[in-house]
Design an enzyme around this catalytic site. Structure first.
Site, PDB file in Angstrom:
ATOM      1  N   TYR A 112       0.773  -1.239   0.327  1.00 42.57           N
ATOM      2  CA  TYR A 112      -0.255   0.035  -0.167  1.00 42.57           C
ATOM      3  C   TYR A 112       0.678   1.414  -0.354  1.00 42.57           C
ATOM      4  O   TYR A 112       1.705   1.240   0.897  1.00 42.57           O
ATOM      5  CB  TYR A 112      -1.033  -0.020   0.292  1.00 42.57           C
ATOM      6  CG  TYR A 112      -2.172   1.292   1.526  1.00 42.57           C
ATOM      7  CD1 TYR A 112      -2.324   1.065  -0.409  1.00 42.57           C
ATOM      8  CD2 TYR A 112      -2.732   1.783   1.789  1.00 42.57           C
ATOM      9  CE1 TYR A 112      -4.078   2.320   0.238  1.00 42.57           C
ATOM     10  CE2 TYR A 112      -3.803   2.115   2.719  1.00 42.57           C
ATOM     11  CZ  TYR A 112      -4.333   2.204   1.389  1.00 42.57           C
ATOM     12  OH  TYR A 112      -5.101   3.223   0.878  1.00 42.57           O
ATOM     13  N   SER A 135       1.270  -8.076   0.964  1.00 42.65           N
ATOM     14  CA  SER A 135      -0.136  -7.052   2.148  1.00 42.65           C
ATOM     15  C   SER A 135      -0.952  -6.405   0.702  1.00 42.65           C
ATOM     16  O   SER A 135      -1.608  -7.602   0.452  1.00 42.65           O
ATOM     17  CB  SER A 135       0.688  -5.956   2.468  1.00 42.65           C
ATOM     18  OG  SER A 135       0.174  -5.244   3.362  1.00 42.65           O
ATOM     19  N   GLN A 136      -1.048  -4.817   0.182  1.00 39.10           N
ATOM     20  CA  GLN A 136      -1.616  -4.951  -0.838  1.00 39.10           C
ATOM     21  C   GLN A 136      -1.094  -6.211  -1.717  1.00 39.10           C
ATOM     22  O   GLN A 136      -2.328  -6.173  -2.642  1.00 39.10           O
ATOM     23  CB  GLN A 136      -1.537  -3.580  -0.677  1.00 39.10           C
ATOM     24  CG  GLN A 136      -2.699  -3.262  -2.286  1.00 39.10           C
ATOM     25  CD  GLN A 136      -2.007  -1.769  -2.474  1.00 39.10           C
ATOM     26  OE1 GLN A 136      -2.832  -0.543  -2.674  1.00 39.10           O
ATOM     27  NE2 GLN A 136      -0.935  -1.931  -2.927  1.00 39.10           N
ATOM     28  N   ASP A 167       0.204 -11.087  13.620  1.00 39.87           N
ATOM     29  CA  ASP A 167       0.098  -9.147  12.437  1.00 39.87           C
ATOM     30  C   ASP A 167      -1.096  -8.759  13.552  1.00 39.87           C
ATOM     31  O   ASP A 167      -2.214  -9.393  13.309  1.00 39.87           O
ATOM     32  CB  ASP A 167      -0.298 -10.217  11.434  1.00 39.87           C
ATOM     33  CG  ASP A 167      -0.436  -8.529   9.349  1.00 39.87           C
ATOM     34  OD1 ASP A 167      -0.452  -7.722  10.254  1.00 39.87           O
ATOM     35  OD2 ASP A 167       0.278  -9.186   9.059  1.00 39.87           O
ATOM     36  N   HIS A 190       3.343  -8.228  10.891  1.00 36.26           N
ATOM     37  CA  HIS A 190       3.439  -7.436   8.999  1.00 36.26           C
ATOM     38  C   HIS A 190       4.828  -6.646   9.325  1.00 36.26           C
ATOM     39  O   HIS A 190       5.145  -6.264   9.220  1.00 36.26           O
ATOM     40  CB  HIS A 190       2.492  -6.180   9.308  1.00 36.26           C
ATOM     41  CG  HIS A 190       1.135  -6.478   7.475  1.00 36.26           C
ATOM     42  ND1 HIS A 190       1.002  -7.051   7.710  1.00 36.26           N
ATOM     43  CD2 HIS A 190       1.723  -5.528   6.961  1.00 36.26           C
ATOM     44  CE1 HIS A 190       0.797  -6.608   5.959  1.00 36.26           C
ATOM     45  NE2 HIS A 190       1.084  -5.537   5.865  1.00 36.26           N
TER      46      HIS A 190
END
Length: 323
Positions: free
Chosen positions: A92, A184-185, A274, A303
């Site tokens: 992101y 992630s994203q 996470d 994360h």
């Protein structure tokens, strides 16, 4: 073992909290029709980066709503026959990254395409044109518009599928041997890409974002990457009078609702500590996948970098050489 979420046994049974809109399938059918009607006007511009074994390009194409989208594209130099390819998606607000971190694939005889997400840190355009807040958050971009097709991540998801189709159409690429990966994203976009372009054969998402928004809210983790959910309520619905409407609309861009469409073999990396993308939100998507799924679980990690996982992803994608 310390817990920030459910025990693993419960995670493997969890089905998600965020609603799925009744017209979800129609919504994505219309979106894909719009994408396929676009003339992509693909352009390859040679890059300054050079290595003896690969050719490197800036790849440009026109996406939905007229945005000009950029990706880095590298292919093995002098490849005589169609070969596998990997699509790479970033985290992101990030970008497609340095050339060097992609070179393992051309060295293996693969092409690789790494997308710049529109409106984030790279070279892709964000055309705008929505009602309401943009802040720094793309989850909520378009959320105030009456038309759910104005959600920005709807266009981003389509960009992943369009990039896949473009790469699959290159003469040097074997369209039956294409994989996708990201963290992630990038993990969310890997799932969206494999769901919207079912020819993807291998998908390796790592702690995927953009899943089960209501669960994030109920865990009081609408901070960090999900902070814009809290911002939206504070600015535009401070008494939560539209809460059901808002979470239902977010359901259009919730990857758990796309996950059942995936036909690829999947390998997922999950850190059970996470607090950015809570494990339960990831399993909401994982548990809806109908194709084979291999879990790579890291009990003491959040994360962050997951030791050895990049190597595992490369080995997983190496299987495209035999297909």
């Amino acid at each position: 073992m310390p817990l920030v979420d459910m025990p693993l046994s419960q995670l493997k049974q969890y089905e998600g909290r965020n609603p799925k809109p009744d017209d979800f399938d129609t919504y994505w059918s219309q979106a894909l029709e719009e994408m396929r009607a676009v003339d992509p006007q693909v352009e390859l511009v040679p890059a300054d980066f050079e290595v003896p074994f690969a050719e490197c390009f800036s790849l440009y194409f026109t996406g939905v709503n007229g945005a000009r989208i950029h990706a880095k594209y590298a292919r093995p130099k002098g490849a005589a026959q169609p070969h596998p390819a990997v699509l790479q998606f970033h985290g992101y607000t990030g970008d497609s990254g340095d050339w060097m971190d992609k070179m393992v694939y051309p060295a293996m005889g693969f092409s690789i395409a790494s997308l710049d997400v529109r409106g984030q840190g790279g070279l892709s355009e964000d055309k705008g044109g929505v009602v309401g807040n943009t802040h720094h958050g793309h989850i909520i971009r378009g959320l105030s518009d009456k038309d759910p097709h104005k959600l920005l991540f709807r266009d981003v998801f389509l960009d992943t599928a369009q990039l896949a189709a473009i790469v699959m159409g290159f003469p040097e690429v074997d369209a039956d041997r294409v994989g996708a990966t990201g963290w992630s994203q990038g993990g969310a976009l890997t799932i969206a890409c494999a769901a919207l372009e079912p020819r993807i054969k291998k998908a390796a998402p790592v702690y995927p974002f953009l899943s089960d928004y209501k669960r994030v809210w109920e865990m009081d983790l609408s901070v960090h990457a999900y902070e814009e959910l809290r911002t939206y309520f504070r600015k535009f619905d401070p008494q939560h009078q539209r809460e059901d409407e808002i979470f239902n609309k977010l359901g259009y861009i919730d990857i758990q609702n796309l996950a059942s469409r995936i036909e690829a073999d999947v390998m997922v990396g999950v850190g059970l500590m996470d607090t950015i993308c809570p494990p339960s939100t990831q399993f909401a998507a994982i548990n809806k996948m109908k194709s084979p799924v291999k879990l790579e679980i890291y009990p003491d990690f959040g994360h962050e970098g997951l030791p050895g996982l990049n190597d595992k992803i490369v080995q997983f994608m190496k299987g495209l050489q035999q297909e």
